[in-house]
Design a protein around this motif. Structure first.
Motif, short mmCIF file in Angstrom:
data_model
loop_
_atom_site.label_atom_id
_atom_site.label_comp_id
_atom_site.label_asym_id
_atom_site.label_seq_id
_atom_site.Cartn_x
_atom_site.Cartn_y
_atom_site.Cartn_z
N PRO A 83 2.56 -7.73 -14.88
CA PRO A 83 2.98 -6.37 -14.93
C PRO A 83 2.75 -5.94 -14.02
N PHE A 84 3.31 -4.86 -13.54
CA PHE A 84 3.89 -3.74 -12.72
C PHE A 84 1.69 -3.21 -11.60
N GLU A 85 1.04 -3.01 -13.13
CA GLU A 85 -0.25 -2.77 -12.31
C GLU A 85 -1.13 -3.88 -11.98
N ARG A 86 -0.82 -5.14 -12.24
CA ARG A 86 -1.23 -6.52 -11.59
C ARG A 86 -0.91 -6.73 -10.46
N ARG A 87 0.09 -6.33 -10.00
CA ARG A 87 0.70 -6.32 -8.76
C ARG A 87 0.55 -5.17 -7.55
N ALA A 88 0.43 -4.27 -7.88
CA ALA A 88 -0.21 -3.34 -6.89
C ALA A 88 -1.25 -4.09 -5.95
N CYS A 89 -0.92 -3.80 -4.79
CA CYS A 89 -1.45 -4.13 -3.65
C CYS A 89 -3.59 -4.04 -3.60
N VAL A 90 -4.39 -4.80 -3.44
CA VAL A 90 -5.33 -5.14 -3.99
C VAL A 90 -6.81 -4.18 -2.70
N PHE A 91 -6.03 -3.08 -1.60
CA PHE A 91 -6.27 -2.19 -0.76
C PHE A 91 -6.08 -0.71 -1.63
N LEU A 92 -5.23 -0.89 -2.29
CA LEU A 92 -4.45 0.33 -3.11
C LEU A 92 -5.62 1.23 -3.94
N ASP A 93 -6.31 2.42 -3.72
CA ASP A 93 -6.98 3.11 -4.12
C ASP A 93 -6.97 3.42 -5.76
N GLU A 94 -7.47 4.20 -6.27
CA GLU A 94 -7.03 4.82 -7.57
C GLU A 94 -6.37 6.00 -7.23
N ASN A 95 -5.81 6.60 -5.79
CA ASN A 95 -4.97 7.89 -5.43
C ASN A 95 -3.54 7.24 -4.86
N LYS A 96 -3.60 6.36 -5.31
CA LYS A 96 -2.50 5.13 -4.81
C LYS A 96 -2.51 5.99 -2.84
N GLU A 97 -3.36 5.69 -2.41
CA GLU A 97 -3.22 5.58 -1.24
C GLU A 97 -3.90 3.82 -0.14
N SER A 124 12.33 8.92 3.45
CA SER A 124 11.29 9.56 2.33
C SER A 124 10.77 9.63 1.95
N CYS A 125 9.71 8.29 2.90
CA CYS A 125 8.53 7.51 2.54
C CYS A 125 7.80 8.64 2.48
N ARG A 126 6.81 9.13 1.65
CA ARG A 126 5.78 10.15 1.72
C ARG A 126 3.85 9.75 1.15
N LYS A 127 3.13 10.79 1.28
CA LYS A 127 1.38 9.92 1.03
C LYS A 127 1.85 9.73 0.21
N GLY A 128 1.22 8.63 -0.56
CA GLY A 128 0.94 8.46 -2.18
C GLY A 128 2.11 7.64 -3.33
#
Length: 207
Positions: free
Chosen positions: A102-116, A47-51
Motif C-alpha cells: 500500500p502507498f502509505e506503507r511504502r513511505a520512507c520511515v523518515f518521512l514525517d506527518e507533514n510529508k517532510e 518542479s520539486c517543492r517542499k512537501g
C-alpha cells in the motif's frame, strides 16, 4: 568526470569514521548541486517543492556508511516506525513486490506527518540528486505504477555518489541496510525509544 570520483575516493580513504565518510560524500554532492543550481534556467524548470514526497515512496539505495549515519540518528532518539521498516525490508529487493505494498506503507520511515524529511540534512546521497523537470504528477506511484520522469542532469554529483558507494564494503536498499544495523544494536538509547522494559531483540522477534 572520473577525476571527481577518484578525488573523493582518495579523501575517503583517510577518514575512518563511517558517519564522517557519509557526511563528507553528502558535502561533496551538495557542492556539485549548488553550482548547478546557480543557473537560473535550472531553477526555473525544477518542479520539486517542499512537501512533495512522491519520491519518498520509491526504493532508495544507501551505502553502509549512510546506513550507519541513519542508525545513529535513531539511536540518538529519532523515532521511526520499526514495523513499517521491517515490512519494507521484506520486499525492498524486488520492484514488483515493493510497489505491491500500500502507498502509505511504502513511505520512507523518515518521512514525517507533514510529508517532510525528518533527516533532511543527513538524507541519502541519491535523494539529493532527485530533481524533476516537468510535470510532478508523473512522479506519483500511488496507484502502484512507475511512470517515466525527466530528471535534471547531475553527472558531477553522481560521480561523488559513485565514489561513496565504491568506497564501502556493502551497499543496498535502505530498509535492509538500516534494519540490519538496528537489529544488531544494543544501544540503550535505541531500546528506550521502543519500550523501557523490553530489549530491542525482543521487539524484533515479535514483528
Amino acid at each position: 568526470m572520473l577525476k571527481i570520483t577518484n578525488e573523493v575516493m582518495k579523501r575517503l580513504k583517510k577518514i575512518s569514521s563511517p558517519i564522517k565518510r557519509a557526511r563528507y560524500v553528502h558535502k561533496e554532492v551538495n557542492k556539485k548541486l549548488s553550482a548547478l543550481f546557480q543557473d537560473p534556467v535550472v531553477q526555473k524548470h525544477i518542479s520539486c517543492r517542499k512537501g512533495c514526497s512522491a519520491c519518498c515512496h520509491t526504493q532508495v539505495s544507501v551505502s553502509d556508511d549512510e546506513a550507519a549515519l541513519l542508525a545513529k540518528l535513531v539511536q540518538n532518539g529519532l523515532k521511526i516506525d520499526l514495523k513499517k521498516l521491517k515490512d519494507q525490508s521484506r520486499v525492498s529487493k524486488s520492484a514488483s513486490l515493493w510497489y505491491s505494498l500500500p502507498f502509505e506503507r511504502r513511505a520512507c520511515v523518515f518521512l514525517d506527518e507533514n510529508k517532510e524529511c525528518s533527516v533532511y540534512n543527513d538524507r541519502p546521497a541519491v535523494c539529493r540528486t532527485n530533481h524533476v523537470i516537468g510535470d510532478p504528477q508523473n512522479c506519483s506511484t500511488q496507484d502502484g505504477e512507475v511512470r517515466s520522469v525527466q530528471l535534471l542532469n547531475t553527472f558531477e554529483a553522481d560521480m561523488a555518489i559513485m565514489a561513496g558507494f565504491g568506497s564501502c564494503k556493502e551497499n543496498g536498499a535502505l530498509p535492509n541496510m538500516l534494519l540490519d544495523l538496528l537489529s544488531k544494536s544494543s544501544d540503550d538509547k535505541l531500546n528506550e525509544t521502543l519500550s523501557p522494559q523490553r530489549s530491542l531483540s525482543e521487539v524484533f522477534k515479535e514483528m
